[in-house]
Design a protein around this motif. Structure first.
Motif, PDB file in Angstrom:
ATOM      1  N   VAL A  27      44.996  35.168  45.566  1.00 50.74           N
ATOM      2  CA  VAL A  27      44.934  34.015  44.672  1.00 50.74           C
ATOM      3  C   VAL A  27      44.897  34.537  43.240  1.00 50.74           C
ATOM      4  CG1 VAL A  27      43.577  31.990  44.027  1.00 50.74           C
ATOM      5  CG2 VAL A  27      43.665  32.700  46.407  1.00 50.74           C
ATOM      6  N   PRO A  28      45.732  33.988  42.333  1.00 50.88           N
ATOM      7  CA  PRO A  28      45.696  34.459  40.949  1.00 50.88           C
ATOM      8  C   PRO A  28      44.363  34.177  40.285  1.00 50.88           C
ATOM      9  CG  PRO A  28      47.316  32.685  41.224  1.00 50.88           C
ATOM     10  CD  PRO A  28      46.759  32.975  42.556  1.00 50.88           C
ATOM     11  N   LYS A  29      43.895  35.127  39.492  1.00 51.64           N
ATOM     12  CA  LYS A  29      42.609  34.968  38.825  1.00 51.64           C
ATOM     13  C   LYS A  29      42.725  34.020  37.640  1.00 51.64           C
ATOM     14  CE  LYS A  29      38.668  37.725  37.952  1.00 51.64           C
ATOM     15  NZ  LYS A  29      38.134  39.006  38.383  1.00 51.64           N
ATOM     16  N   ARG A  30      43.889  34.045  36.949  1.00 45.38           N
ATOM     17  CA  ARG A  30      44.089  33.167  35.802  1.00 45.38           C
ATOM     18  C   ARG A  30      45.419  32.456  35.930  1.00 45.38           C
ATOM     19  NH1 ARG A  30      39.968  35.245  33.994  1.00 45.38           N
ATOM     20  NH2 ARG A  30      39.357  36.644  32.383  1.00 45.38           N
TER      21      ARG A  30
END
Length: 61
Positions: free
Chosen positions: A3-6
């Motif tokens: 999952v992308p952090k930002r």
């Protein structure tokens, strides 16, 4: 699952997409005949390259 952090910014996304954009080939205009063809290639209409006849073309008049 990763999952992308930002959130990906619009600028980063657009610059990544711009790298895959198709550009049409640059065509060279023959100064004598005005035909358009690829640069550094034989003109298919006349068979000439750099003011020299390299392919024999049957010209029917």
């Amino acid at each position: 699952m990763g999952v992308p952090k930002r959130k990906t910014s619009k600028a980063r996304l657009r610059s990544r997409k711009a790298a895959n954009r198709w550009t049409p080939p640059g065509l060279f205009k023959d100064p004598k005949t005005g035909n358009l063809h690829l640069p550094h290639c034989v003109d298919p209409a006349t068979g000439s390259y750099r003011e020299r006849q390299v392919l024999s073309k049957n010209v029917e008049e």
